[in-house]
Design a protein around this motif. Structure first.
Motif, PDB file in Angstrom:
ATOM      1  N   GLU A 236      -1.603  -4.877   4.264  1.00  0.00           N
ATOM      2  CA  GLU A 236      -0.297  -4.264   4.033  1.00  0.00           C
ATOM      3  C   GLU A 236       0.058  -4.286   2.550  1.00  0.00           C
ATOM      4  OE1 GLU A 236       2.631  -5.909   6.614  1.00  0.00           O
ATOM      5  OE2 GLU A 236       1.573  -5.292   8.439  1.00  0.00           O
ATOM      6  N   ASN A 237      -0.585  -5.169   1.817  1.00  0.00           N
ATOM      7  CA  ASN A 237      -0.455  -5.195   0.359  1.00  0.00           C
ATOM      8  C   ASN A 237      -1.348  -4.091  -0.202  1.00  0.00           C
ATOM      9  OD1 ASN A 237      -0.667  -5.720  -2.413  1.00  0.00           O
ATOM     10  ND2 ASN A 237      -0.525  -7.927  -2.138  1.00  0.00           N
ATOM     11  N   ILE A 238      -0.742  -3.074  -0.812  1.00  0.00           N
ATOM     12  CA  ILE A 238      -1.490  -1.889  -1.235  1.00  0.00           C
ATOM     13  C   ILE A 238      -2.433  -2.163  -2.398  1.00  0.00           C
ATOM     14  CG2 ILE A 238       0.290  -0.337  -0.385  1.00  0.00           C
ATOM     15  CD1 ILE A 238       1.259  -0.032  -3.287  1.00  0.00           C
ATOM     16  N   ALA A 239      -2.426  -3.378  -2.920  1.00  0.00           N
ATOM     17  CA  ALA A 239      -3.338  -3.704  -4.024  1.00  0.00           C
ATOM     18  C   ALA A 239      -4.768  -3.904  -3.526  1.00  0.00           C
ATOM     19  CB  ALA A 239      -2.860  -4.962  -4.750  1.00  0.00           C
ATOM     20  N   TYR A 240      -4.956  -3.955  -2.174  1.00  0.00           N
ATOM     21  CA  TYR A 240      -6.286  -4.233  -1.614  1.00  0.00           C
ATOM     22  C   TYR A 240      -6.774  -3.072  -0.760  1.00  0.00           C
ATOM     23  CZ  TYR A 240      -5.506  -8.975  -3.217  1.00  0.00           C
ATOM     24  OH  TYR A 240      -5.269 -10.068  -4.008  1.00  0.00           O
ATOM     25  N   LYS A 241      -8.098  -2.937  -0.716  1.00  0.00           N
ATOM     26  CA  LYS A 241      -8.720  -1.856   0.041  1.00  0.00           C
ATOM     27  C   LYS A 241      -8.858  -2.237   1.523  1.00  0.00           C
ATOM     28  CE  LYS A 241     -11.637  -0.194  -3.786  1.00  0.00           C
ATOM     29  NZ  LYS A 241     -13.047   0.057  -4.212  1.00  0.00           N
ATOM     30  N   ASP A 242      -8.858  -1.188   2.371  1.00  0.00           N
ATOM     31  CA  ASP A 242      -9.212  -1.390   3.769  1.00  0.00           C
ATOM     32  C   ASP A 242     -10.674  -1.812   3.859  1.00  0.00           C
ATOM     33  OD1 ASP A 242      -6.683  -0.461   4.255  1.00  0.00           O
ATOM     34  OD2 ASP A 242      -7.326   1.516   4.979  1.00  0.00           O
ATOM     35  N   THR A 243     -10.992  -2.564   4.905  1.00  0.00           N
ATOM     36  CA  THR A 243     -12.373  -3.030   5.098  1.00  0.00           C
ATOM     37  C   THR A 243     -12.817  -2.715   6.515  1.00  0.00           C
ATOM     38  OG1 THR A 243     -12.169  -4.805   3.474  1.00  0.00           O
ATOM     39  CG2 THR A 243     -13.884  -5.056   5.128  1.00  0.00           C
TER      40      THR A 243
END
Length: 266
Positions: A236-243
């Motif tokens: 939910e933190n947009i600083a990280y990519k989906d995995t």
């Protein structure tokens, strides 16, 4: 007269002791019986608490050929369950009972109007259509065999079960999965960093299965039938990519531990 009374009392006490000696042990198996245990777990939703008051749990026996023996109570002790406490591998026993061998077709929950959700520190009563009258019925065919216990996990999907149908009116329409333990397993792991505020999602047949990691990043996806699964991690933190983790094998009655899953910054 006194001694006559004492003699009668002695005979009574002796008879009482002999009667106790003839009774079976409290947990001794009963011949020609089987049993059922239903465990409750939760796929969480966006609430501070979801308190469900279950008044009664029943199963429905159906004989071969269509004749019915009706509903059988397996738990009649009202209890409140905060579903959000039943996450990431936590379960509780919803009902257990000895049952006669045979075919069973449904499970029914009688839910009390005292059920409620907590949002921003405020309690909101759950409107329960017929929940405390005819109850919520779920089709699930199973067979009870002599001297065997049928274990089943009921995965309550909060996200899909509670709807806002008016001004702060919350309605409960339970959506859940009923999975026999003997054919299912679990997937666990740890999502880091915890500041990513990620959730984990996969598909089981046509059902969505969610897990929200705890404060240490640990998650466990429950009651997955044996097979291969694609695990999606959505921060939910947009600083990280989906995995995406593909083809994770689930073996029945075992846990597949994926270890630490480190999310990548964008």
């Amino acid at each position: 007269m006194f001694w006559k009374k004492m003699k009668m009392l002695g005979v009574f006490l002796l008879s009482f002791v002999l009667l106790l000696a003839c009774e079976k042990e409290p947990n001794a198996p009963i011949a020609d019986k089987g049993g059922i245990v239903i465990y409750l777990t939760d796929s969480p939703g966006d609430y501070e608490a979801v308190n469900i008051v279950v008044n009664r749990v029943e199963v429905h026996r159906t004989e071969v050929g269509g004749s019915s023996d009706g509903w059988i109570v397996i738990n009649d002790k009202p209890q409140t369950y905060d579903l959000l406490q039943l996450r990431n591998g936590a379960t509780t026993v919803l009902g257990e009972e000895e049952l006669s061998p045979g075919h069973y077709s449904q499970i029914r929950l009688i839910i009390d109007p005292g059920s409620h959700v907590v949002v921003n520190g405020t309690n909101h009563d759950l409107y329960i259509p017929s929940g405390n009258e005819s109850g919520f019925k779920f089709t699930h065919a199973f067979t009870i065999e002599e001297n065997k216990v049928y274990e089943l996990t009921l995965d309550f999907d909060v996200k899909q079960s509670i709807f806002i149908t008016g001004a702060d009116r919350y309605t409960l329409q339970p959506t859940l999965r009923l999975i026999p333990n003997v054919i299912s397993g679990t997937i666990s792991g740890t999502i880091l960093p915890t500041s990513a505020e990620a959730y984990v999602w996969t598909m089981s047949n046509t059902d969505s299965v969610f897990a929200y990691p705890d404060n240490n990043g640990f998650f466990k996806l429950m009651a997955l039938p044996e097979g291969n699964y694609d695990i999606n991690v959505f921060p939910e933190n947009i600083a990280y990519k989906d995995t995406l983790i593909q083809n994770v094998a689930v073996v029945r009655e075992e846990n597949t531990d994926k270890g630490t899953i480190n999310l990548i910054e964008k």
